[in-house]
Write an enzyme that holds these catalytic residues in place. Structure first.
Site, short mmCIF file in Angstrom:
data_model
loop_
_atom_site.label_atom_id
_atom_site.label_comp_id
_atom_site.label_asym_id
_atom_site.label_seq_id
_atom_site.Cartn_x
_atom_site.Cartn_y
_atom_site.Cartn_z
N CYS A 1 -27.06 18.34 24.22
CA CYS A 1 -26.58 19.65 23.97
C CYS A 1 -27.87 20.67 24.00
CB CYS A 1 -25.96 20.28 22.81
SG CYS A 1 -25.17 21.89 22.11
N LYS B 1 -31.18 12.41 19.43
CA LYS B 1 -31.01 14.43 20.02
C LYS B 1 -32.96 14.72 20.12
CE LYS B 1 -28.99 18.88 20.11
NZ LYS B 1 -28.15 19.56 19.43
N GLU C 1 -20.93 15.74 22.98
CA GLU C 1 -21.94 16.12 21.24
C GLU C 1 -20.44 16.07 20.04
OE1 GLU C 1 -25.31 18.39 19.32
OE2 GLU C 1 -23.47 19.81 20.54
#
Length: 296
Positions: free
Chosen positions: A154, A113, A40
Site C-alpha cells: 500500500c 510494511k 492488504e
C-alpha cells in the site's frame, strides 16, 4: 504466465474472510492461474483497534494464514497473501505482514510494511498506522513461477526508492497490495502504479480492497495490472469484489529494458549541495525537510 487478482471487501469476521479467500484460491486455480494476488489486510479490516485485537494472533496461530496455506496446497497454486494484521512476537504493536505461499502450502517469503500511513485528510479522515503497527526493516524479492517478485504494501507505493532497491535485486514483477482511500485513490492510484512500472521496466500487480466496509471506511478498488511500458492490462473498477485474470509475458520486461534501458543507467546519487545566496530578494518558499541537515 496467467495470474489472478482478488479484489476484496474484507470485513470484521476473520472466518468469513478466510472462507472468501479459500474460495478465490480454488477459483483462481480452476481459471488456470499460476499465482493469486490478494489485497492488504485480507484477513480483517477494522479501524477499531480494541475490537480488532480480539481476532488477532501470532503468525504461528493465525487461522486465516492456515486456511490459505491449506487451500494453496489443495489447489496446487501459489498465493501472494497481500497482508494480514498479526500480533508482533516481541512487542506491544502489531505487524502488517504479507506472505508468498507456494503450491505446497509452504511460506516462501514474508514482508513487513516499511512505510506507515500517518495522515489527516481534507475529508476529515485521520489515520495513524504507526500508533498500532511496527515498521518493517527489510525489502524482499522472492522467486515465483511468474518471475522474481518484489514485495511491498500500500503506502510503500509512494516511495520510489523501495522499488529501485527491489529491481536492483532482480525483481521483474512488483506486487503492491492495497487498501487505498477513495480521495487518494482518485488522485494518485493509477498515476503512481503506472510510474512504478515505467521506472522499473517491470510488471506491477496491485490487488486492492473495494467499496463500503463494515468498519465504516470506503476503499477505492481498481485492482490493476500494469505492463513494463506502463500500459494497463487489467483494471477491475470499483463496482465490488471479484476475481480478475491477466497474462504476464516475461519477455516484455527484457524488451522494454532494451528499448529504454534506464534501469541500467542508475547511479548513486550524491548528497545535494545547498547553496544559499546571502542577500537574495527571492525568499525560500518552503521549510527544509527533517533530514535536510545541510541547511542548518
Amino acid at each position: 504466465m496467467r495470474i489472478a487478482l482478488f479484489q476484496a471487501q474484507t470485513g470484521l469476521d476473520p472466518d468469513r474472510n478466510a472462507a472468501a479467500l479459500v474460495g478465490r484460491v480454488h477459483e483462481a486455480a480452476a481459471g488456470g492461474a499460476a499465482i493469486l494476488f490478494t489485497p492488504e489486510m485480507s484477513g480483517l479490516l477494522d479501524r477499531d483497534r480494541g475490537r480488532a485485537m480480539r481476532h488477532l494472533h501470532l503468525q504461528s496461530d493465525d487461522p486465516v494464514l492456515a486456511a490459505v496455506r491449506g487451500a494453496a496446497r489443495e489447489a496446487g497454486i501459489w498465493v501472494h497473501l497481500g497482508s494480514l494484521a498479526l500480533l508482533a512476537e516481541d512487542g506491544d504493536k502489531l505487524l502488517n505482514r504479507g506472505f508468498v505461499i507456494d503450491g505446497a502450502g509452504e511460506i516462501r517469503a514474508s514482508y513487513d510494511k516499511i512505510h506507515l500511513f500517518d495522515v489527516d485528510l481534507p475529508t476529515g479522515e485521520s489515520w495513524r498506522e504507526s500508533a498500532a503497527y511496527e515498521r518493517g526493516g527489510r525489502s524482499v524479492v522472492v522467486d515465483t513461477p511468474a518471475g522474481a517478485l518484489g514485495l511491498s504494501i500500500c503506502y510503500d507505493l509512494r516511495f520510489a526508492g523501495l522499488f529501485t532497491a527491489l529491481t536492483n535485486e532482480g525483481a521483474t514483477i512488483l506486487s503492491i497490495p492495497a487498501a487505498f482511500t477513495v480521495p487518494t485513490g482518485e488522485a494518485h492510484w493509477h498515476v503512481l502504479l503506472r510510474a512504478r512500472a515505467i521506472e522499473a521496466g517491470a510488471f506491477v500487480v496491485a490487488a486492492a480492497q473495494v467499496g463500503q466496509h463494515e468498519d465504516g471506511r470506503v476503499t477505492y478498488g481498481h485492482s490493476l495490472v500494469v505492463d513494463p511500458w506502463g500500459k494497463v492490462l487489467l483494471d477491475m473498477g470499483a463496482e465490488g469484489p471479484g476475481l480478475g485474470f491477466a497474462e504476464l509475458d516475461q519477455a516484455a520486461v527484457e524488451e522494454v529494458r532494451q528499448r529504454l534501458p534506464a534501469i541500467w543507467h542508475r547511479r548513486p546519487i550524491p548528497q545535494p549541495e545547498h547553496v544559499r545566496i546571502i542577500g537574495s530578494e527571492a525568499p525560500r518558499t518552503s521549510e527544509p525537510c527533517p533530514g535536510d541537515t545541510a541547511s542548518r
